[in-house]
Design a protein around this motif. Structure first.
Motif, PDB file in Angstrom:
ATOM      1  N   ALA A   1     -77.012 -74.135 -98.110  1.00 33.82           N
ATOM      2  CA  ALA A   1     -76.481 -75.514 -98.415  1.00 33.82           C
ATOM      3  C   ALA A   1     -74.964 -75.266 -98.857  1.00 33.82           C
ATOM      4  CB  ALA A   1     -77.150 -75.941 -99.398  1.00 33.82           C
ATOM      5  N   VAL A   2     -74.822 -74.075 -99.592  1.00 30.92           N
ATOM      6  CA  VAL A   2     -73.148 -73.798 -99.941  1.00 30.92           C
ATOM      7  C   VAL A   2     -72.282 -73.403 -98.666  1.00 30.92           C
ATOM      8  CG1 VAL A   2     -71.676 -72.499-101.618  1.00 30.92           C
ATOM      9  CG2 VAL A   2     -74.022 -73.404-102.283  1.00 30.92           C
ATOM     10  N   ARG A   3     -72.911 -72.627 -97.952  1.00 26.78           N
ATOM     11  CA  ARG A   3     -72.304 -72.139 -96.581  1.00 26.78           C
ATOM     12  C   ARG A   3     -72.035 -73.397 -95.812  1.00 26.78           C
ATOM     13  NH1 ARG A   3     -71.045 -67.086 -96.437  1.00 26.78           N
ATOM     14  NH2 ARG A   3     -72.447 -65.307 -97.665  1.00 26.78           N
ATOM     15  N   ARG A   4     -72.978 -74.125 -95.428  1.00 28.30           N
ATOM     16  CA  ARG A   4     -72.549 -75.371 -94.849  1.00 28.30           C
ATOM     17  C   ARG A   4     -71.613 -76.298 -95.215  1.00 28.30           C
ATOM     18  NH1 ARG A   4     -78.460 -75.170 -94.268  1.00 28.30           N
ATOM     19  NH2 ARG A   4     -78.766 -76.709 -95.786  1.00 28.30           N
ATOM     20  N   VAL A   5     -71.450 -76.241 -96.532  1.00 34.21           N
ATOM     21  CA  VAL A   5     -70.294 -77.288 -97.141  1.00 34.21           C
ATOM     22  C   VAL A   5     -69.093 -76.341 -96.690  1.00 34.21           C
ATOM     23  CG1 VAL A   5     -69.026 -77.757 -99.260  1.00 34.21           C
ATOM     24  CG2 VAL A   5     -71.503 -77.850 -99.215  1.00 34.21           C
ATOM     25  N   ALA A   6     -68.809 -75.032 -96.902  1.00 33.50           N
ATOM     26  CA  ALA A   6     -67.653 -74.264 -96.323  1.00 33.50           C
ATOM     27  C   ALA A   6     -67.293 -74.423 -94.907  1.00 33.50           C
ATOM     28  CB  ALA A   6     -68.037 -72.844 -96.780  1.00 33.50           C
ATOM     29  N   GLU A   7     -68.409 -74.298 -93.948  1.00 36.62           N
ATOM     30  CA  GLU A   7     -68.062 -74.330 -92.514  1.00 36.62           C
ATOM     31  C   GLU A   7     -67.743 -75.723 -92.251  1.00 36.62           C
ATOM     32  OE1 GLU A   7     -71.952 -73.445 -91.316  1.00 36.62           O
ATOM     33  OE2 GLU A   7     -71.863 -71.325 -91.890  1.00 36.62           O
ATOM     34  N   ARG A   8     -68.227 -76.824 -92.932  1.00 38.18           N
ATOM     35  CA  ARG A   8     -67.927 -78.270 -92.633  1.00 38.18           C
ATOM     36  C   ARG A   8     -66.365 -78.326 -92.955  1.00 38.18           C
ATOM     37  NH1 ARG A   8     -71.914 -83.090 -92.985  1.00 38.18           N
ATOM     38  NH2 ARG A   8     -70.559 -84.837 -92.175  1.00 38.18           N
ATOM     39  N   ILE A   9     -65.915 -77.863 -94.092  1.00 46.74           N
ATOM     40  CA  ILE A   9     -64.447 -77.843 -94.623  1.00 46.74           C
ATOM     41  C   ILE A   9     -63.705 -77.450 -93.580  1.00 46.74           C
ATOM     42  CG2 ILE A   9     -62.882 -77.214 -96.434  1.00 46.74           C
ATOM     43  CD1 ILE A   9     -65.027 -77.799 -98.348  1.00 46.74           C
TER      44      ILE A   9
END
Length: 208
Positions: A61-69
């Motif tokens: 979930a944390v990585r998905r935030v980074a990828e979306r940003i």
């Protein structure tokens, strides 16, 4: 996919479910193993401890935030675009993964060592995802200085988590129109604060 990878994936799925139901303290390796239909020893072949297993559960979930940003910032034309992309990307992905972020922040509340593990094993990697983009934007003059890791990576996330939970209690997240209005307002307010601070340009001013 190998049987070992399949076992790990099943273990993470069941662990996330148990952590969600019982929290970090009450969840046990034994019940996670039973739920995943594996022996306890198998868990320790994949993870050193319950803490490592917990962090691995929330890492996607944390990585998905980074990828979306990163995806949102890639086409940024100005500091305003950058701020908006960072804020909106983080906010919207956290709403989508709010159950996982609830597990993360409630787990860390009584266990500061979980915060240290998250910084070491998750946030560092997520931040590295954005590193090439940060370097490019800095070289192009769109960033005057590098973002602060703890403020952007942790502080803003914690503030958003609290606000998302508040809005969820109000029913905002279940109402598409109310959610869209709240999201736009939050992004505007946070963009003003990030770019201009408390004594700078007021909300609604010229963001160019």
């Amino acid at each position: 996919m190998s049987s070992s990878a399949e076992t790990r994936d099943r273990l993470l799925a069941e662990a996330l479910k148990i952590f969600s139901q019982k929290g970090f303290d009450r969840a046990t390796i034994g019940e996670i193993a039973r739920s995943a239909r594996i022996a306890e020893g198998t868990i320790y072949r994949h993870f050193e401890s319950k803490k490592d297993l917990f962090i691995a559960c929330v890492e996607p979930a944390v990585r998905r935030v980074a990828e979306r940003i990163v995806a949102g910032v890639a086409e940024a034309k100005s500091p305003v675009d950058i701020a908006r992309a960072v804020i909106r990307g983080r906010l919207e992905q956290m709403v989508e993964d709010r159950d996982t972020f609830n597990i993360l922040f409630t787990g860390m509340a009584n266990h500061p060592e979980l915060f240290e593990l998250m910084v070491q094993k998750v946030l560092g990697g997520a931040w590295a995802t954005a590193e090439p983009l940060i370097q490019r934007l800095t070289a192009e003059g769109k960033l005057r200085r590098r973002p602060n890791f703890l403020i952007v990576g942790v502080g803003m996330t914690a503030a958003m988590w609290a606000m998302i939970n508040f809005q969820e209690n109000l029913g905002t997240l279940k109402d598409p129109r109310a959610y869209a209005e709240w999201t736009d307002r939050w992004v505007d307010d946070m963009t003003d604060f990030v770019l201009y601070g408390m004594a700078g340009q007021p909300a609604g001013g010229d963001h160019t």
